[in-house]
Design a protein around this motif. Structure first.
Motif, short mmCIF file in Angstrom:
data_model
loop_
_atom_site.label_atom_id
_atom_site.label_comp_id
_atom_site.label_asym_id
_atom_site.label_seq_id
_atom_site.Cartn_x
_atom_site.Cartn_y
_atom_site.Cartn_z
N LEU A 56 4.13 21.36 -3.84
CA LEU A 56 3.25 20.27 -3.42
C LEU A 56 4.03 19.00 -3.15
CD1 LEU A 56 0.21 20.78 -5.84
CD2 LEU A 56 0.38 21.39 -3.42
N GLY A 57 5.12 18.80 -3.90
CA GLY A 57 5.94 17.61 -3.69
C GLY A 57 6.56 17.56 -2.31
N PHE A 58 6.77 18.72 -1.69
CA PHE A 58 7.36 18.76 -0.35
C PHE A 58 6.47 18.07 0.68
CE2 PHE A 58 9.79 22.76 -1.63
CZ PHE A 58 10.95 22.04 -1.86
N ILE A 59 5.17 18.06 0.45
CA ILE A 59 4.24 17.49 1.42
C ILE A 59 4.57 16.03 1.69
CG2 ILE A 59 1.82 16.92 1.85
CD1 ILE A 59 1.05 19.40 0.27
N LEU A 60 4.99 15.32 0.68
CA LEU A 60 5.35 13.91 0.85
C LEU A 60 6.85 13.70 0.93
CD1 LEU A 60 4.46 10.96 0.98
CD2 LEU A 60 4.53 10.91 -1.52
N LEU A 61 7.61 14.41 0.11
CA LEU A 61 9.04 14.12 -0.02
C LEU A 61 9.84 14.53 1.21
CD1 LEU A 61 9.65 15.11 -3.75
CD2 LEU A 61 9.51 12.82 -2.76
N MET A 62 9.55 15.69 1.79
CA MET A 62 10.34 16.16 2.92
C MET A 62 10.19 15.27 4.16
SD MET A 62 12.35 18.66 2.16
CE MET A 62 12.65 17.66 0.68
N PRO A 63 8.98 14.82 4.51
CA PRO A 63 8.89 13.88 5.63
C PRO A 63 9.65 12.58 5.37
CG PRO A 63 6.76 14.86 5.23
CD PRO A 63 7.64 15.28 4.09
N ILE A 64 9.57 12.05 4.15
CA ILE A 64 10.29 10.81 3.84
C ILE A 64 11.80 11.03 3.97
CG2 ILE A 64 10.88 9.21 1.98
CD1 ILE A 64 8.01 9.40 1.02
N ILE A 65 12.30 12.17 3.48
CA ILE A 65 13.72 12.47 3.62
C ILE A 65 14.10 12.58 5.09
CG2 ILE A 65 15.47 14.25 3.24
CD1 ILE A 65 14.97 12.62 0.79
N GLY A 66 13.22 13.20 5.89
CA GLY A 66 13.49 13.31 7.33
C GLY A 66 13.56 11.96 8.01
N TYR A 67 12.58 11.11 7.75
CA TYR A 67 12.59 9.77 8.33
C TYR A 67 13.82 9.00 7.87
CZ TYR A 67 7.60 10.74 9.18
OH TYR A 67 6.42 11.29 9.59
N ALA A 68 14.13 9.10 6.58
CA ALA A 68 15.28 8.37 6.03
C ALA A 68 16.58 8.85 6.66
CB ALA A 68 15.32 8.53 4.52
N THR A 69 16.67 10.14 6.96
CA THR A 69 17.88 10.67 7.60
C THR A 69 18.08 10.05 8.97
OG1 THR A 69 17.69 12.77 6.42
CG2 THR A 69 18.99 12.77 8.43
N ILE A 74 17.55 16.18 -5.39
CA ILE A 74 16.50 15.83 -6.35
C ILE A 74 15.12 16.03 -5.72
CG2 ILE A 74 15.45 13.90 -7.61
CD1 ILE A 74 18.29 12.85 -8.08
N ALA A 75 14.98 15.63 -4.45
CA ALA A 75 13.70 15.81 -3.75
C ALA A 75 13.34 17.29 -3.68
CB ALA A 75 13.76 15.19 -2.36
N VAL A 76 14.33 18.14 -3.39
CA VAL A 76 14.09 19.57 -3.31
C VAL A 76 13.70 20.13 -4.68
CG1 VAL A 76 15.18 21.81 -2.88
CG2 VAL A 76 15.59 19.92 -1.31
N LEU A 77 14.40 19.71 -5.72
CA LEU A 77 14.09 20.19 -7.07
C LEU A 77 12.68 19.77 -7.49
CD1 LEU A 77 17.49 19.57 -8.90
CD2 LEU A 77 16.56 21.73 -8.06
N ILE A 78 12.30 18.52 -7.16
CA ILE A 78 10.95 18.05 -7.48
C ILE A 78 9.92 18.90 -6.72
CG2 ILE A 78 9.31 16.15 -7.21
CD1 ILE A 78 11.62 14.23 -7.71
N GLY A 79 10.23 19.22 -5.47
CA GLY A 79 9.33 20.05 -4.68
C GLY A 79 9.09 21.40 -5.31
N PHE A 80 10.15 22.04 -5.78
CA PHE A 80 9.99 23.35 -6.42
C PHE A 80 9.33 23.23 -7.78
CE2 PHE A 80 13.10 24.64 -3.23
CZ PHE A 80 12.61 25.88 -2.87
N ALA A 81 9.61 22.14 -8.50
CA ALA A 81 9.01 21.95 -9.83
C ALA A 81 7.51 21.69 -9.74
CB ALA A 81 9.69 20.78 -10.55
N THR A 82 7.04 21.19 -8.61
CA THR A 82 5.61 20.90 -8.42
C THR A 82 4.91 22.00 -7.63
OG1 THR A 82 6.13 19.59 -6.45
CG2 THR A 82 5.96 18.41 -8.55
N GLN A 83 5.49 23.21 -7.65
CA GLN A 83 4.90 24.33 -6.91
C GLN A 83 4.78 24.00 -5.42
OE1 GLN A 83 4.05 27.42 -8.42
NE2 GLN A 83 5.24 26.48 -10.06
N PHE A 85 16.17 28.05 2.78
CA PHE A 85 15.26 26.96 3.09
C PHE A 85 16.03 25.66 3.33
CE2 PHE A 85 12.75 23.38 1.24
CZ PHE A 85 11.87 23.24 2.29
N MET A 86 17.05 25.42 2.49
CA MET A 86 17.86 24.21 2.64
C MET A 86 18.76 24.28 3.86
SD MET A 86 18.80 23.50 -1.37
CE MET A 86 19.48 21.86 -1.06
#
Length: 264
Positions: A234-247, A223-232, A84-85
């Protein structure tokens, strides 16, 4: 935001003469935080598209986990996470397009984002193939680790721990390798008509010349990836787009451009 660039320092990458290496800026430890702030601004300016891509990013690991449960092959969890990564940077092309459109003062659209991978199609698909080869290689290594597991042992946490630890260490090495090769490769290919070697070497040079800030940026992604997996997921819904924009903003802030860029 400062845009003072320097000539690429002399090192094995810039001296390779394999391809042109675009000069990079000397980053500070605070720069990744600034990229995150700009990523949050982009998410707020394009909430519908952010939600769409966030759901896609959340659905992928959910599907992987579902297949793992379906097959009962628990040792595939770690290689699946790394896979996935590995493909994440390639899937983020649509998010980079959204930030680019917002920067230009345009209204981003889903169709425009989907077409983003076609701008430098040959080289962008070349990047996809490169990531796919690395993913397949990692899966082969993971299969070898799985083959070492004695069939007479029960699949409990105590017995699995040594193999999961070994897979984790090797997977971390693969992940760092992919980050080194592709930190800014995709945004470079999207915006510039350059070959894959130039994009990869430019990304590598940026990471190598800014080891601590880029390691900090890599840890933020982790950390964003770990939070995503820790939240089943759901965290990816917000965190992954922010990481993409930030990149995308990290790319614009790190690598020399022909004209001054605007920030949201």
């Amino acid at each position: 935001m400062s845009q003072s660039f320097k000539n690429a320092p002399q090192n094995a990458i810039t001296d390779s003469q394999i391809a042109r290496v675009i000069p990079c800026r000397e980053l500070s430890m605070s720069d990744p935080i600034n990229w995150l702030k700009l990523g949050v601004q982009d998410a707020m300016r394009a909430p519908i598209l952010t939600l769409f891509f966030g759901i896609v990013f959340a659905a992928i690991p959910w599907l992987i986990t579902y297949l793992v449960k379906l097959t009962g092959w628990h040792l595939v969890i770690m290689p699946a996470i790394v896979c996935f990564m590995l493909i994440g940077p390639f899937l983020a092309a649509g998010l980079y397009d959204i930030s680019w459109e917002l920067e230009k003062g345009h209204k981003p659209s889903l169709w425009h984002s989907i077409k983003a991978v076609k701008r430098n199609a040959v080289n962008e698909w070349g990047l996809g193939i490169l990531l796919m080869v690395l993913m397949i290689f990692w899966l082969r290594v993971a299969s070898l680790i799985h083959a070492l597991y004695p069939p007479y042992l029960d699949e409990n946490y105590q017995n699995l721990l040594p193999f999961l630890a070994l897979g984790g260490v090797i997977g971390a090495g693969f992940t760092l390798l992919v980050f080194f090769l592709s930190a800014f490769t995709q945004p470079i290919l999207m915006e510039r008509k350059v070959d894959l070697a130039t994009a990869v070497l430019t990304s590598m040079n940026t990471v190598w010349s800014n080891k601590l800030p880029m390691l900090f940026w890599a840890s933020i992604i982790l950390i964003a990836v770990l939070i995503g997996f820790a939240t089943q997921f759901l965290g990816f819904i917000l965190l992954m787009p922010i990481i993409g924009y930030a990149t995308w903003h990290g790319y614009i802030d790190s690598i020399e451009v022909k004209r001054k860029r605007l920030y949201a």
